[in-house]
Motif scaffolding. Structure first.
Motif, mmCIF file in Angstrom:
data_model
loop_
_atom_site.group_PDB
_atom_site.id
_atom_site.type_symbol
_atom_site.label_atom_id
_atom_site.label_comp_id
_atom_site.label_asym_id
_atom_site.label_seq_id
_atom_site.Cartn_x
_atom_site.Cartn_y
_atom_site.Cartn_z
ATOM 1 N N ARG A 56 0.814 -1.209 0.000
ATOM 2 C CA ARG A 56 0.000 0.000 0.000
ATOM 3 C C ARG A 56 0.853 1.268 0.000
ATOM 4 N N GLU A 57 1.924 1.260 0.788
ATOM 5 C CA GLU A 57 2.754 2.460 0.879
ATOM 6 C C GLU A 57 3.663 2.639 -0.319
ATOM 7 N N ASN A 58 3.782 1.626 -1.167
ATOM 8 C CA ASN A 58 4.578 1.759 -2.388
ATOM 9 C C ASN A 58 3.699 1.894 -3.631
ATOM 10 N N TYR A 59 2.389 1.962 -3.401
ATOM 11 C CA TYR A 59 1.460 2.215 -4.497
ATOM 12 C C TYR A 59 1.554 3.689 -4.875
ATOM 13 N N GLU A 60 1.636 3.973 -6.160
ATOM 14 C CA GLU A 60 1.887 5.344 -6.606
ATOM 15 C C GLU A 60 0.758 5.892 -7.481
ATOM 16 N N MET A 61 0.494 7.141 -7.270
ATOM 17 C CA MET A 61 -0.318 7.928 -8.196
ATOM 18 C C MET A 61 0.637 8.770 -9.038
ATOM 19 N N ARG A 62 0.232 9.022 -10.268
ATOM 20 C CA ARG A 62 1.064 9.861 -11.131
ATOM 21 C C ARG A 62 0.297 11.124 -11.491
ATOM 22 N N ALA A 63 0.908 12.246 -11.124
ATOM 23 C CA ALA A 63 0.313 13.548 -11.447
ATOM 24 C C ALA A 63 1.111 14.154 -12.601
ATOM 25 N N PHE A 64 0.519 14.134 -13.793
ATOM 26 C CA PHE A 64 1.181 14.704 -14.976
ATOM 27 C C PHE A 64 1.001 16.220 -14.978
ATOM 28 N N LEU A 65 2.076 16.917 -15.309
ATOM 29 C CA LEU A 65 2.080 18.376 -15.208
ATOM 30 C C LEU A 65 1.764 19.027 -16.558
ATOM 31 N N ASP A 66 1.346 20.283 -16.452
ATOM 32 C CA ASP A 66 1.159 21.058 -17.671
ATOM 33 C C ASP A 66 2.512 21.230 -18.356
ATOM 34 N N LYS A 67 2.463 21.360 -19.656
ATOM 35 C CA LYS A 67 3.702 21.554 -20.403
ATOM 36 C C LYS A 67 4.249 22.970 -20.210
ATOM 37 N N ASP A 68 5.547 23.069 -20.392
ATOM 38 C CA ASP A 68 6.252 24.354 -20.368
ATOM 39 C C ASP A 68 6.204 25.050 -18.998
ATOM 40 N N SER A 71 6.175 14.582 -14.663
ATOM 41 C CA SER A 71 5.162 14.092 -13.718
ATOM 42 C C SER A 71 5.760 13.950 -12.327
ATOM 43 N N TYR A 72 4.873 13.926 -11.351
ATOM 44 C CA TYR A 72 5.246 13.611 -9.974
ATOM 45 C C TYR A 72 4.648 12.254 -9.615
ATOM 46 N N ARG A 73 5.476 11.384 -9.088
ATOM 47 C CA ARG A 73 4.999 10.105 -8.573
ATOM 48 C C ARG A 73 4.786 10.259 -7.077
ATOM 49 N N ILE A 74 3.585 9.978 -6.641
ATOM 50 C CA ILE A 74 3.182 10.274 -5.262
ATOM 51 C C ILE A 74 2.783 8.984 -4.557
ATOM 52 N N LYS A 75 3.429 8.731 -3.422
ATOM 53 C CA LYS A 75 3.043 7.605 -2.568
ATOM 54 C C LYS A 75 2.107 8.111 -1.482
ATOM 55 N N THR A 94 11.072 13.596 -14.959
ATOM 56 C CA THR A 94 11.037 14.461 -16.136
ATOM 57 C C THR A 94 10.609 13.665 -17.359
ATOM 58 N N LYS A 95 10.204 14.373 -18.392
ATOM 59 C CA LYS A 95 9.751 13.683 -19.596
ATOM 60 C C LYS A 95 10.901 12.944 -20.270
ATOM 61 N N GLU A 96 12.140 13.407 -20.087
ATOM 62 C CA GLU A 96 13.300 12.703 -20.644
ATOM 63 C C GLU A 96 13.503 11.363 -19.946
ATOM 64 N N VAL A 97 13.385 11.364 -18.626
ATOM 65 C CA VAL A 97 13.513 10.111 -17.864
ATOM 66 C C VAL A 97 12.363 9.172 -18.201
ATOM 67 N N ALA A 98 11.160 9.727 -18.314
ATOM 68 C CA ALA A 98 9.998 8.915 -18.655
ATOM 69 C C ALA A 98 10.159 8.271 -20.030
ATOM 70 N N ALA A 99 10.751 9.007 -20.970
ATOM 71 C CA ALA A 99 10.988 8.470 -22.310
ATOM 72 C C ALA A 99 11.969 7.302 -22.256
ATOM 73 N N LYS A 100 13.026 7.450 -21.472
ATOM 74 C CA LYS A 100 14.006 6.359 -21.339
ATOM 75 C C LYS A 100 13.368 5.122 -20.725
ATOM 76 N N GLU A 101 12.501 5.325 -19.717
ATOM 77 C CA GLU A 101 11.827 4.192 -19.090
ATOM 78 C C GLU A 101 10.891 3.507 -20.077
ATOM 79 N N ASN A 118 9.439 14.407 -28.184
ATOM 80 C CA ASN A 118 9.025 13.657 -26.991
ATOM 81 C C ASN A 118 7.650 14.164 -26.548
ATOM 82 N N PRO A 119 6.595 13.352 -26.722
ATOM 83 C CA PRO A 119 5.250 13.829 -26.385
ATOM 84 C C PRO A 119 4.897 13.668 -24.909
ATOM 85 N N LEU A 120 5.777 13.060 -24.153
ATOM 86 C CA LEU A 120 5.488 12.797 -22.745
ATOM 87 C C LEU A 120 5.575 14.075 -21.919
#
Length: 293
Positions: A45-57, A117-121, A89-96, A112-114
């Motif tokens: 439960r404590e390692n379950y993550e929500m992802r909050a994608f941010l506005d661009k720019d 984001s913030y990963r939130i536990k 960052t979108k660069e890290v997300a692209a690599k993943e 890179n269209p990604l």
């Protein structure tokens, strides 16, 4: 050779000790499984993550301000005072993404269209579908957050399976406890059968029921205590062998609850030994001479 006299309160006890030790070990094993599973559930439960994608720019100042805003939310997990919010960052997300899919989308998209984001536990108490929906709604209202996503079906599935596992383990432990009491009553009753005439003889010379019962109860309490200690030792050996072969189990130990469980096993052994012996002795105290034969 003179025949050895029987002493009140003495009877064959090897089978009683073995049966009670085995029963307490099985109950303790169920308890250990429950403790380990509870720690595992907390870890999941404590390692379950929500992802909050941010506005661009968004510039770095707004991204940093957004981090502070997220960190202040009451549902965000904090370890040692540090909010479990991670910027991807979108660069890290692209690599993943490329590492997982083995496909480089930038070659045919040209960009890179990604999004960053913030990963939130989250805190464990928010691991519920209704509460997660509330968290999602709250996060999406924050300025700079484009979208919030999480695996919705997974939460309900995990919660249902956890409840089912706890119910099965509780039912099994309860049935096992009933079997133990019945088994111990029958075993002690059979063991005391050899002392029935001695009990009758003591009654005939005026011994009170309390005087007759006392040595049997002392022996029953000692057997219950010894069985509990042996069961605790066996459980600790089993746990150490499990950790040695599966080191990851070491992270799921709750030593406070384990100490309570092990102490409870010894106490349970004493209680069962006392009650079973008390019931068996009083049965023989109430029998007539014809029934003794």
């Amino acid at each position: 050779m003179a025949r050895k006299k029987k002493k009140v309160g003495t009877y064959p006890s090897g089978m009683i000790l073995f049966s009670l030790t085995l029963a307490l070990f099985l109950i303790g094993f169920c308890g250990l499984l429950a403790i380990q599973s509870k720690r595992l559930v907390t870890y999941i439960r404590e390692n379950y993550e929500m992802r909050a994608f941010l506005d661009k720019d968004l510039d770095s100042t707004k991204v940093a301000a957004l981090f502070r805003t997220l960190s202040e939310r009451p549902y965000v997990l904090k370890n040692n005072g540090s909010a479990q919010v991670t910027l991807v960052t979108k660069e890290v997300a692209a690599k993943e993404f490329i590492a997982e899919t083995k496909e480089d989308f930038s070659k045919f998209l040209g960009e890179n269209p990604l999004r960053d984001s913030y990963r939130i536990k989250l805190n464990e108490e928010y691991f519920d579908e209704a509460k997660l929906q509330g968290v999602k709604t709250d996060l999406e209202q924050i300025d700079g957050v484009f979208e919030v996503v999480y695996q919705e079906n997974l939460v309900d599935s995990i919660n249902r399976n956890i409840t089912r596992i706890y119910l099965i383990m509780s039912a099994f432990a309860l049935v096992l406890l009933v079997i133990i009491v019945v088994l111990m009553n029958n075993t002690i009753r059979l063991a005391l059968h050899s002392q029935r005439m001695l009990i009758r003889s003591m009654q005939l010379v005026g011994a009170t029921n309390g005087f007759i019962t006392r040595p049997f109860l002392g022996r029953g309490i000692w057997q219950g205590f010894l069985a509990g200690v042996i069961a605790v030792v066996l459980l600790l050996i089993t746990l150490q062998l499990a950790i040695r072969n599966l080191p990851e189990l070491g992270a799921f130990q709750d030593y406070e609850k384990m100490a309570m469980l092990l102490a409870g096993l010894v106490g349970l052994g004493v209680v069962i030994g006392f009650l079973s012996t008390f019931q068996a002795v009083h049965r023989y105290l109430g029998l007539t001479l014809d029934e003794l034969y």
